[in-house]
Scaffold this motif. Structure first.
Motif, PDB file in Angstrom:
ATOM      1  N   TRP A  79      25.647  45.500  73.332  1.00  0.00           N
ATOM      2  CA  TRP A  79      24.650  44.974  72.467  1.00  0.00           C
ATOM      3  C   TRP A  79      23.915  45.773  71.605  1.00  0.00           C
ATOM      4  N   THR A  82      31.248  36.080  73.707  1.00  0.00           N
ATOM      5  CA  THR A  82      31.716  36.356  72.540  1.00  0.00           C
ATOM      6  C   THR A  82      32.629  37.516  72.565  1.00  0.00           C
ATOM      7  N   ARG A 122      27.940  40.088  80.759  1.00  0.00           N
ATOM      8  CA  ARG A 122      29.042  40.643  79.834  1.00  0.00           C
ATOM      9  C   ARG A 122      30.311  40.891  80.625  1.00  0.00           C
ATOM     10  N   ASP A 131      27.670  35.796  78.241  1.00  0.00           N
ATOM     11  CA  ASP A 131      28.113  36.041  77.021  1.00  0.00           C
ATOM     12  C   ASP A 131      29.726  35.909  76.960  1.00  0.00           C
ATOM     13  N   THR A 171      33.836  38.721  66.963  1.00  0.00           N
ATOM     14  CA  THR A 171      32.569  39.392  66.405  1.00  0.00           C
ATOM     15  C   THR A 171      31.801  39.987  66.795  1.00  0.00           C
ATOM     16  N   GLY A 172      31.718  39.895  68.336  1.00  0.00           N
ATOM     17  CA  GLY A 172      30.590  40.930  68.964  1.00  0.00           C
ATOM     18  C   GLY A 172      31.142  42.153  69.171  1.00  0.00           C
ATOM     19  N   LYS A 229      35.217  40.426  70.797  1.00  0.00           N
ATOM     20  CA  LYS A 229      35.214  41.587  70.021  1.00  0.00           C
ATOM     21  C   LYS A 229      36.334  41.541  68.929  1.00  0.00           C
TER      22      LYS A 229
END
Length: 333
Positions: A332, A323, A281, A321, A327-328, A325
């Motif tokens: 985690w 994704t 990440r 990852d 939506t993430g 923010k």
């Protein structure tokens, strides 16, 4: 509750000269407040507690007692680096507590993220309180409270939803009655970093990326096991080393590895091998309310993947990852 509000006339600390003036002012204030009495500080190795420790060492020397608790969820070599700097180089009065077994035994079999957080937070307070009770004639508790923490506390007092209160070691038992020492309480994070550099702290510590209070406990997803925690620590160290080499460490706000409690089939030494995936990440943000993904060149990802899968026992895949923010979320768990 802390009610101080930053004076509108307070100049932003943006230069070494302003930082040195602030340090001199705080040294005088701390000496006036503390006198010849002792001060206790929970030294995590994070930016805020490290800067407070360095400032108080200048102000009161051995009257400051630093307690560093290793809960077994630190990144690779972090506790060793704290000891080397503060005890070895700054001659701090440092108490090191290795509470690894104490924490990991309590966390065994616990998979719910919020339960893990509560266990880690509660146990940290208990370990710190145990150490505090062993000491005599300590009247003050130093904290790395900074101005955004106070703003959150004010919001909470006004009945608004707040992220956290400003007490960094909140919820201490009633028998530990300390007066607070909070020399950074009117500074923003960027100002704390300027002060840290003026105090001579290492650049890597002053610009240490955000690290959750529960540490690797919320990056070792699900129930924490010692073997998966070890793999996570080693994989994360490789990621940080490679980001340093290629210049991404200064470009990316936060980067880390996550290892979930799942396995997939792989091949190792021409045999079937079930291993965990390591998930990378890497995000950039200005306020942590939203975050974008850093586009890492494939050649760097390939190098990181090769090192992790070859050097870290138990890992057979590396994922990235992408994704944002929302939506993430950034973490985690």
């Amino acid at each position: 509750m802390q009610t101080n509000v930053r004076p509108e006339t307070m100049e932003r600390i943006t230069t070494k000269e302003l930082a040195e003036a602030f340090i001199a002012e705080q040294i005088e204030e701390v000496r006036a407040q503390v006198g010849d009495r002792k001060v206790l500080l929970a030294l995590s190795g994070g930016v805020d507690s490290s800067v407070v420790a360095a400032l108080l060492i200048k102000a009161i020397g051995k009257q400051l007692i630093c307690v560093h608790v290793n809960h077994g969820l630190m990144r690779k070599d972090e506790s060793e680096n704290v000891i080397k700097l503060f005890e070895g180089e700054l001659d701090a009065n440092l108490i090191y507590v290795d509470a690894t077994d104490r924490f990991l035994d309590l966390l065994a079999g616990v998979s719910d993220p919020e339960t893990k957080r509560k266990i880690i937070g509660k146990e940290f307070i208990e370990v710190f309180a145990d150490e505090a009770r062993k000491l005599e004639d300590v009247d003050f508790l130093a904290q790395g409270t900074i101005y955004p923490d106070i703003l959150e506390s004010i919001k909470q007092a006004e009945g608004k939803q707040a992220v956290k209160s400003h007490h960094n070691v909140g919820g201490l038992p009633e028998d530990l009655k300390f007066e607070l020492v909070e020399p950074l309480k009117l500074l923003f994070k960027d100002e704390v970093r300027v002060v840290g550099e003026a105090l001579g702290l290492p650049h890597a510590m002053v610009y240490r990326q955000p690290f959750p209070g529960p540490g690797l406990g919320v990056r070792c997803l699900g129930a924490i096991t010692r073997d998966r925690l070890h793999a996570l620590r080693e994989a994360d160290a490789i990621l940080r080393e490679e980001f340093d080499v290629c210049g991404l460490a200064e470009k990316v706000w936060q980067y880390f590895v996550i290892i979930p409690d799942i396995k997939s089939v792989g091949v190792k030494e021409e045999s079937r091998f079930e291993g965990w995936p390591a998930i990378i990440r890497a995000v950039n943000t200005t306020d942590a309310m939203s975050a974008t993904i850093e586009e890492i060149p494939y050649e760097i990802l390939h190098k990181i993947t090769k090192r992790i899968t070859n050097e870290v026992e138990g890992i057979n895949r590396v994922l990235y990852d992408i994704t944002p923010k929302p939506t993430g979320t950034i973490e985690w768990e």
